[in-house]
Design an enzyme around this catalytic site. Structure first.
Site, PDB file in Angstrom:
ATOM      1  N   ASP A 169       0.833  -1.199   0.000  1.00  0.00           N
ATOM      2  CA  ASP A 169       0.000   0.000   0.000  1.00  0.00           C
ATOM      3  C   ASP A 169       0.872   1.254   0.000  1.00  0.00           C
ATOM      4  O   ASP A 169       0.638   2.206  -0.753  1.00  0.00           O
ATOM      5  CB  ASP A 169      -0.905  -0.024   1.235  1.00  0.00           C
ATOM      6  CG  ASP A 169      -2.102   0.906   1.119  1.00  0.00           C
ATOM      7  OD1 ASP A 169      -2.434   1.331   0.000  1.00  0.00           O
ATOM      8  OD2 ASP A 169      -2.720   1.188   2.164  1.00  0.00           O
ATOM      9  N   HIS A 252      -4.276   3.013  -6.947  1.00  0.00           N
ATOM     10  CA  HIS A 252      -5.463   2.709  -6.141  1.00  0.00           C
ATOM     11  C   HIS A 252      -6.709   2.537  -7.010  1.00  0.00           C
ATOM     12  O   HIS A 252      -7.604   1.754  -6.664  1.00  0.00           O
ATOM     13  CB  HIS A 252      -5.677   3.775  -5.065  1.00  0.00           C
ATOM     14  CG  HIS A 252      -4.915   3.500  -3.814  1.00  0.00           C
ATOM     15  ND1 HIS A 252      -3.579   3.798  -3.677  1.00  0.00           N
ATOM     16  CD2 HIS A 252      -5.286   2.908  -2.635  1.00  0.00           C
ATOM     17  CE1 HIS A 252      -3.163   3.427  -2.469  1.00  0.00           C
ATOM     18  NE2 HIS A 252      -4.179   2.877  -1.830  1.00  0.00           N
ATOM     19  N   HIS A 255      -6.422  -0.939  -8.170  1.00  0.00           N
ATOM     20  CA  HIS A 255      -6.824  -1.791  -7.049  1.00  0.00           C
ATOM     21  C   HIS A 255      -8.343  -1.909  -6.995  1.00  0.00           C
ATOM     22  O   HIS A 255      -8.903  -3.004  -6.843  1.00  0.00           O
ATOM     23  CB  HIS A 255      -6.324  -1.213  -5.726  1.00  0.00           C
ATOM     24  CG  HIS A 255      -7.093  -1.709  -4.534  1.00  0.00           C
ATOM     25  ND1 HIS A 255      -8.273  -1.106  -4.116  1.00  0.00           N
ATOM     26  CD2 HIS A 255      -6.887  -2.744  -3.694  1.00  0.00           C
ATOM     27  CE1 HIS A 255      -8.762  -1.764  -3.078  1.00  0.00           C
ATOM     28  NE2 HIS A 255      -7.927  -2.753  -2.801  1.00  0.00           N
ATOM     29  N   HIS A 269      -5.526  -5.722   0.728  1.00  0.00           N
ATOM     30  CA  HIS A 269      -5.583  -4.439   0.026  1.00  0.00           C
ATOM     31  C   HIS A 269      -4.227  -4.067  -0.566  1.00  0.00           C
ATOM     32  O   HIS A 269      -4.113  -3.750  -1.752  1.00  0.00           O
ATOM     33  CB  HIS A 269      -6.053  -3.359   1.009  1.00  0.00           C
ATOM     34  CG  HIS A 269      -5.962  -1.964   0.502  1.00  0.00           C
ATOM     35  ND1 HIS A 269      -6.927  -1.387  -0.296  1.00  0.00           N
ATOM     36  CD2 HIS A 269      -5.003  -1.003   0.681  1.00  0.00           C
ATOM     37  CE1 HIS A 269      -6.574  -0.151  -0.598  1.00  0.00           C
ATOM     38  NE2 HIS A 269      -5.420   0.118  -0.013  1.00  0.00           N
TER      39      HIS A 269
END
Length: 374
Positions: A169, A252, A255, A269
């Site tokens: 992340d 992101h 993602h 995540h």
């Protein structure tokens, strides 16, 4: 547009600090609504209880998803129990839920991560999912948490994969901030990127490269070293401030696209964000030296660099086209990239990132070309 940087009121990190929780949050309220998982209650519940009086806490078990339904359930329970402040204890989805509950109840919130797997703790943002775990929307909050407290002894006892996910992340932070700055886009803080946010984002990346492997190896032995302390700060604080005041971009958004693919639901995540970072760099066509450093880092700590490692091995083209369409949904952060982005370009970047990952790892490529060098 102004340059803006935001942060939590207080960030505390240190060994054994959970025992001092009441000292750090006592000014926030008189009865605390503690949102925690069942396993978290077993791990750290007694430490929290020993810091407070019996009538100052109400524990409520988290149902597993930061969804509107779960937030509504907890809001009702908080009101029924007469609580005037929230404490979220656990991982990213619990912490995002705690922030959302406090926002709707207009109360202070303290955040107590038990793992360093995401950059959620410090942010004025909750990521809302459906009950099935698919990304739904971002809930932007008017303020960051009042207190963030991180006990490094607790984090060191969590599975190493969680810290590695946090590195995935955090890996996106610098590259997304760089793209957001280049496009002069607004950040989650509501303004343009500050020099301070860029400096924190770059320090985050440099810390991962310098300390990531050492931290991984230490946590696999359940010890907390200086490298672990630095990576915890990078995953939690540097990445938290860096993404929020530096901006989100391709990684992101990609993602979020992957959350629509059932094959990836077992991934954390940060593992999906890490591959999203590789795809963003491919989309930008960065120099091979920079690309190589990021691939080397991911492989050294165990982050996925191929679609097969993401769990996608069948109907690859069909699934990645779904990811690409979701990535380019209206309002997604992919449009903070400093050039035009289309689903076709995202699809190509993901497939190319997979092909390069196959080349680095010696794995099989799913491109379908019998002459492919992978």
């Amino acid at each position: 547009m102004a340059n803006i940087i935001i942060s939590p009121n207080k960030y505390i990190q240190g060994k054994g600090e959970l025992a001092n929780l009441k000292t750090h949050v006592k000014s926030l309220g008189t009865k605390f609504f503690v949102i925690i998982s069942g396993s978290g209650l077993k791990r750290v519940g007694d430490k929290i209880k020993s810091s407070f009086g019996a009538d100052e806490l109400h524990f409520e078990t988290f149902n597993g998803e930061c969804s509107k339904k779960e937030i509504d359930r907890l809001l009702k329970l908080m009101e029924q129990n007469g609580c005037d402040a929230v404490i979220g204890v656990g991982g990213g989805k619990i912490l995002d839920t705690a922030k959302a509950v406090a926002y709707y109840k207009k109360t202070p919130v303290a955040i107590v991560p038990t793992i360093a797997s995401t950059d959620a703790p410090c942010s004025a943002l909750s990521v809302i999912y459906t009950d099935e775990g698919e990304f739904e929307e971002y809930l932007f909050l008017p303020a960051n948490p009042n207190v963030v407290l991180l006990d490094t002894e607790v984090v060191a006892n969590a599975p190493a994969r969680l810290l590695i996910s946090g590195m995935g992340d955090a890996l996106a932070t610098y590259f997304e901030a760089r793209a957001t700055k280049a496009s002069n886009s607004a950040t989650c803080a509501g303004g343009q990127v500050t020099a301070a946010a860029m400096a924190l984002a770059k320090l985050c990346y440099d810390t991962l490269i310098a300390e990531g492997v050492k931290a991984k190896l230490a946590l696999e032995r359940k010890v907390c070293t200086g490298a672990v302390e630095k990576v915890i700060e990078a995953n939690t604080f540097l990445s938290g401030i860096g993404f929020e005041s530096g901006g989100l971009a391709g990684a992101h958004a990609i993602h979020n696209g992957f959350t629509a693919i059932e094959d990836c639901h077992e991934l954390y995540h940060g593992e999906k964000v890490a591959f999203g970072t590789l795809a963003q760099l491919m989309l930008e066509n960065v120099p091979v030296e920079e690309m190589g450093e990021v691939y080397d880092f991911c492989m050294s700590v165990g982050l996925p660099v191929t679609l097969a490692e993401m769990g996608i091995t069948e109907n690859v083209e069909e699934k990645i086209r779904v990811v690409a369409e979701k990535t380019c949904a209206l309002g997604e952060s992919i449009f903070n990239m400093p050039f035009e982005v289309t689903p076709e370009k995202v699809y190509a970047a993901i497939m190319a990132a997979d092909a390069l990952g196959c080349l680095y790892t010696g794995g099989d490529c799913d491109c379908g070309d019998e002459h492919c060098c992978c």
